[in-house]
Motif scaffolding. Structure first.
Motif, PDB file in Angstrom:
ATOM      1  N   GLU A 280       0.845  -1.198   0.000  1.00 34.61           N
ATOM      2  CA  GLU A 280       0.000   0.000   0.000  1.00 34.61           C
ATOM      3  C   GLU A 280       0.881   1.248   0.000  1.00 34.61           C
ATOM      4  O   GLU A 280       1.847   1.338   0.752  1.00 34.61           O
ATOM      5  CB  GLU A 280      -0.916   0.020   1.215  1.00 34.61           C
ATOM      6  CG  GLU A 280      -1.997  -1.053   1.193  1.00 34.61           C
ATOM      7  CD  GLU A 280      -2.962  -0.914   2.349  1.00 34.61           C
ATOM      8  OE1 GLU A 280      -3.869  -0.059   2.254  1.00 34.61           O
ATOM      9  OE2 GLU A 280      -2.816  -1.641   3.338  1.00 34.61           O
ATOM     10  N   ILE A 281       0.528   2.215  -0.828  1.00 32.68           N
ATOM     11  CA  ILE A 281       1.299   3.453  -0.938  1.00 32.68           C
ATOM     12  C   ILE A 281       0.480   4.608  -0.365  1.00 32.68           C
ATOM     13  O   ILE A 281      -0.562   4.977  -0.913  1.00 32.68           O
ATOM     14  CB  ILE A 281       1.666   3.761  -2.400  1.00 32.68           C
ATOM     15  CG1 ILE A 281       2.438   2.593  -3.027  1.00 32.68           C
ATOM     16  CG2 ILE A 281       2.460   5.055  -2.487  1.00 32.68           C
ATOM     17  CD1 ILE A 281       3.771   2.311  -2.388  1.00 32.68           C
ATOM     18  N   GLY A 282       0.942   5.152   0.729  1.00 23.70           N
ATOM     19  CA  GLY A 282       0.277   6.308   1.323  1.00 23.70           C
ATOM     20  C   GLY A 282      -1.099   5.989   1.879  1.00 23.70           C
ATOM     21  O   GLY A 282      -1.517   4.832   1.968  1.00 23.70           O
ATOM     22  N   LYS A 283      -1.808   7.036   2.229  1.00 28.09           N
ATOM     23  CA  LYS A 283      -3.156   6.913   2.762  1.00 28.09           C
ATOM     24  C   LYS A 283      -4.171   7.206   1.654  1.00 28.09           C
ATOM     25  O   LYS A 283      -3.834   7.827   0.646  1.00 28.09           O
ATOM     26  CB  LYS A 283      -3.351   7.898   3.917  1.00 28.09           C
ATOM     27  CG  LYS A 283      -2.479   7.605   5.126  1.00 28.09           C
ATOM     28  CD  LYS A 283      -2.750   8.607   6.244  1.00 28.09           C
ATOM     29  CE  LYS A 283      -1.908   8.295   7.472  1.00 28.09           C
ATOM     30  NZ  LYS A 283      -2.164   9.268   8.570  1.00 28.09           N
ATOM     31  N   PRO A 284      -5.413   6.755   1.833  1.00 26.87           N
ATOM     32  CA  PRO A 284      -6.442   7.096   0.843  1.00 26.87           C
ATOM     33  C   PRO A 284      -6.537   8.607   0.657  1.00 26.87           C
ATOM     34  O   PRO A 284      -6.381   9.378   1.609  1.00 26.87           O
ATOM     35  CB  PRO A 284      -7.725   6.529   1.456  1.00 26.87           C
ATOM     36  CG  PRO A 284      -7.254   5.435   2.363  1.00 26.87           C
ATOM     37  CD  PRO A 284      -5.941   5.898   2.913  1.00 26.87           C
ATOM     38  N   VAL A 285      -6.772   9.036  -0.585  1.00 22.86           N
ATOM     39  CA  VAL A 285      -6.806  10.459  -0.925  1.00 22.86           C
ATOM     40  C   VAL A 285      -8.229  10.866  -1.283  1.00 22.86           C
ATOM     41  O   VAL A 285      -8.924  10.153  -2.014  1.00 22.86           O
ATOM     42  CB  VAL A 285      -5.862  10.760  -2.118  1.00 22.86           C
ATOM     43  CG1 VAL A 285      -5.948  12.230  -2.513  1.00 22.86           C
ATOM     44  CG2 VAL A 285      -4.432  10.362  -1.777  1.00 22.86           C
ATOM     45  N   ARG A 286      -8.639  12.015  -0.780  1.00 17.48           N
ATOM     46  CA  ARG A 286      -9.926  12.609  -1.150  1.00 17.48           C
ATOM     47  C   ARG A 286      -9.688  13.995  -1.746  1.00 17.48           C
ATOM     48  O   ARG A 286      -8.626  14.586  -1.563  1.00 17.48           O
ATOM     49  CB  ARG A 286     -10.847  12.709   0.067  1.00 17.48           C
ATOM     50  CG  ARG A 286     -11.290  11.344   0.603  1.00 17.48           C
ATOM     51  CD  ARG A 286     -12.317  11.504   1.713  1.00 17.48           C
ATOM     52  NE  ARG A 286     -12.766  10.224   2.243  1.00 17.48           N
ATOM     53  CZ  ARG A 286     -13.752   9.503   1.733  1.00 17.48           C
ATOM     54  NH1 ARG A 286     -14.389   9.956   0.651  1.00 17.48           N
ATOM     55  NH2 ARG A 286     -14.122   8.361   2.269  1.00 17.48           N
ATOM     56  N   ALA A 287     -10.679  14.484  -2.446  1.00 15.00           N
ATOM     57  CA  ALA A 287     -10.560  15.800  -3.083  1.00 15.00           C
ATOM     58  C   ALA A 287     -10.436  16.898  -2.041  1.00 15.00           C
ATOM     59  O   ALA A 287     -11.068  16.838  -0.976  1.00 15.00           O
ATOM     60  CB  ALA A 287     -11.780  16.051  -3.973  1.00 15.00           C
ATOM     61  N   ASP A 288      -9.628  17.904  -2.350  1.00 13.74           N
ATOM     62  CA  ASP A 288      -9.491  19.035  -1.442  1.00 13.74           C
ATOM     63  C   ASP A 288     -10.606  20.049  -1.701  1.00 13.74           C
ATOM     64  O   ASP A 288     -11.435  19.885  -2.604  1.00 13.74           O
ATOM     65  CB  ASP A 288      -8.106  19.679  -1.571  1.00 13.74           C
ATOM     66  CG  ASP A 288      -7.807  20.204  -2.972  1.00 13.74           C
ATOM     67  OD1 ASP A 288      -8.763  20.407  -3.767  1.00 13.74           O
ATOM     68  OD2 ASP A 288      -6.618  20.398  -3.280  1.00 13.74           O
ATOM     69  N   ALA A 289     -10.606  21.123  -0.906  1.00 13.77           N
ATOM     70  CA  ALA A 289     -11.696  22.101  -0.985  1.00 13.77           C
ATOM     71  C   ALA A 289     -11.775  22.751  -2.362  1.00 13.77           C
ATOM     72  O   ALA A 289     -12.868  23.010  -2.874  1.00 13.77           O
ATOM     73  CB  ALA A 289     -11.510  23.166   0.095  1.00 13.77           C
ATOM     74  N   ALA A 290     -10.624  23.005  -2.971  1.00 11.21           N
ATOM     75  CA  ALA A 290     -10.626  23.662  -4.278  1.00 11.21           C
ATOM     76  C   ALA A 290     -11.272  22.778  -5.334  1.00 11.21           C
ATOM     77  O   ALA A 290     -12.072  23.249  -6.152  1.00 11.21           O
ATOM     78  CB  ALA A 290      -9.191  24.012  -4.684  1.00 11.21           C
ATOM     79  N   GLU A 291     -10.945  21.487  -5.338  1.00  8.98           N
ATOM     80  CA  GLU A 291     -11.543  20.594  -6.332  1.00  8.98           C
ATOM     81  C   GLU A 291     -13.030  20.412  -6.069  1.00  8.98           C
ATOM     82  O   GLU A 291     -13.832  20.366  -7.012  1.00  8.98           O
ATOM     83  CB  GLU A 291     -10.839  19.238  -6.340  1.00  8.98           C
ATOM     84  CG  GLU A 291     -11.435  18.288  -7.371  1.00  8.98           C
ATOM     85  CD  GLU A 291     -10.597  17.053  -7.644  1.00  8.98           C
ATOM     86  OE1 GLU A 291     -11.010  16.248  -8.513  1.00  8.98           O
ATOM     87  OE2 GLU A 291      -9.549  16.880  -7.009  1.00  8.98           O
ATOM     88  N   LEU A 292     -13.424  20.316  -4.810  1.00 10.24           N
ATOM     89  CA  LEU A 292     -14.841  20.164  -4.483  1.00 10.24           C
ATOM     90  C   LEU A 292     -15.647  21.372  -4.955  1.00 10.24           C
ATOM     91  O   LEU A 292     -16.782  21.232  -5.412  1.00 10.24           O
ATOM     92  CB  LEU A 292     -15.019  19.969  -2.979  1.00 10.24           C
ATOM     93  CG  LEU A 292     -14.518  18.640  -2.411  1.00 10.24           C
ATOM     94  CD1 LEU A 292     -14.621  18.638  -0.890  1.00 10.24           C
ATOM     95  CD2 LEU A 292     -15.296  17.472  -2.993  1.00 10.24           C
TER      96      LEU A 292
END
Length: 316
Positions: A280-292
């Motif tokens: 596993e590479i890194g932690k799960p990623v979610r969209a930041d405020a700008a992308e949202l």
């Protein structure tokens, strides 16, 4: 109705997860409208290669200009469930440096009423991602039993009112086949008590439409086959990147990665466990405020990354 401009979700995070090398070989398992593919191509050199998959004929039409203009790019009109055999036919098994999945339905697909994916646009009740295969939802709804309909809504939509909705559909079809999205949405909405629907941020038919789409397209089964195939085609050091939009999908992805990220049990006692097949590479990623703010569809997206090792696949 004009289609919304397509915005690829988590593009920067996906490219970072793939770790694109200029001379690498990559697979975009879900071309859609090509946003992620164009991002990969922008980072490839002249010796790089990108193979894109999609079963949607509209996606094939949008891919054709890239096929015609860029020798590094090729397109396969196929579900990613067939990724393993298609990559094997190209002689690239074990030589792929990265595979990207962007799961679910693209925004343009939702916007085309004739595809029947959305209750927001009146159209025929189809929902097939590949309109040349399988049966439209209207055909299945006409013949399925109450129990079958309720099971699909409960399993794929996680809808607590599944039994009531199934009953309403069975009753309504006695007046004639349910063949358009507007009628189905109205039936579902009427089946949910007002006290339950009150205060909900989503349309009452959202979970039911999602469930039927996932069932008609065997999305979970295709995902499981696609993940297995992606593992098989990756070279040691190759990356698997998956963007999910639904908890059922993400659970399958997480389970697959973690099963392969465990050390394989030793063949005999007192022998050290073998190296895991995935890391596993890194932690799960979610969209930041700008992308949202720019793309509401990114709200439920979650991206996971894993890297292939040289160890063999862990089998149950």
């Amino acid at each position: 109705m004009p289609q919304a401009e397509h915005q690829p979700v988590l593009l920067d995070a996906a490219l970072a997860g793939l770790g694109v090398r200029a001379d690498g070989v990559y697979v975009d398992a879900t071309f859609g409208r090509g946003g992620h593919s164009r991002g990969v191509l922008a980072q490839l050199g002249e010796q790089g290669r990108l193979i894109a998959f999609d079963q949607d004929p509209d996606a094939e039409a949008h891919a054709q200009p890239l096929v015609d203009s860029d020798a590094r790019f090729s397109f396969v009109r196929s579900s990613f469930a067939e990724l393993g055999e298609r990559i094997a036919a190209l002689g690239l098994t074990g030589r792929v440096d990265g595979v990207l999945f962007d799961l679910g339905v693209s925004s343009p697909q939702f916007d085309v009423a004739e595809r029947g994916f959305s209750f927001r646009h009146a159209g025929p009740l189809d929902m097939r991602m590949n309109p040349d295969a399988g049966q439209p939802l209207s055909t299945w709804l006409h013949a399925a039993s109450h129990g079958e309909i309720a099971s699909v809504i409960k399993r794929y939509g996680e809808e607590p009112m599944a039994g009531r909705i199934a009953g309403a559909i069975v009753d309504a079809r006695e007046a004639g086949p349910i063949q358009d999205t507007g009628r189905l949405a109205a039936i579902v909405a009427a089946a949910i008590p007002a006290r339950v629907a009150a205060g909900k941020r989503i349309h009452p038919a959202t979970r039911t439409f999602q469930a039927f789409r996932m069932y008609i397209n065997d999305e979970i089964g295709a995902l499981e086959r696609g993940l297995e195939s992606a593992f098989d085609v990756l070279a040691p050091g190759g990356r698997l990147v998956v963007i999910s939009f639904h908890s059922l999908e993400d659970r399958r992805v997480k389970r697959f990665i973690r099963a392969q990220a465990r050390p394989a049990p030793p063949p005999v006692p007192m022998v050290p466990a073998a190296e895991p097949a995935l890391s596993e590479i890194g932690k799960p990623v979610r969209a930041d405020a700008a992308e949202l703010a720019a793309n509401a569809r990114a709200r439920s997206a979650i991206l996971r990354v894993a890297e292939r090792t040289a160890a063999p696949k862990v089998t149950a």
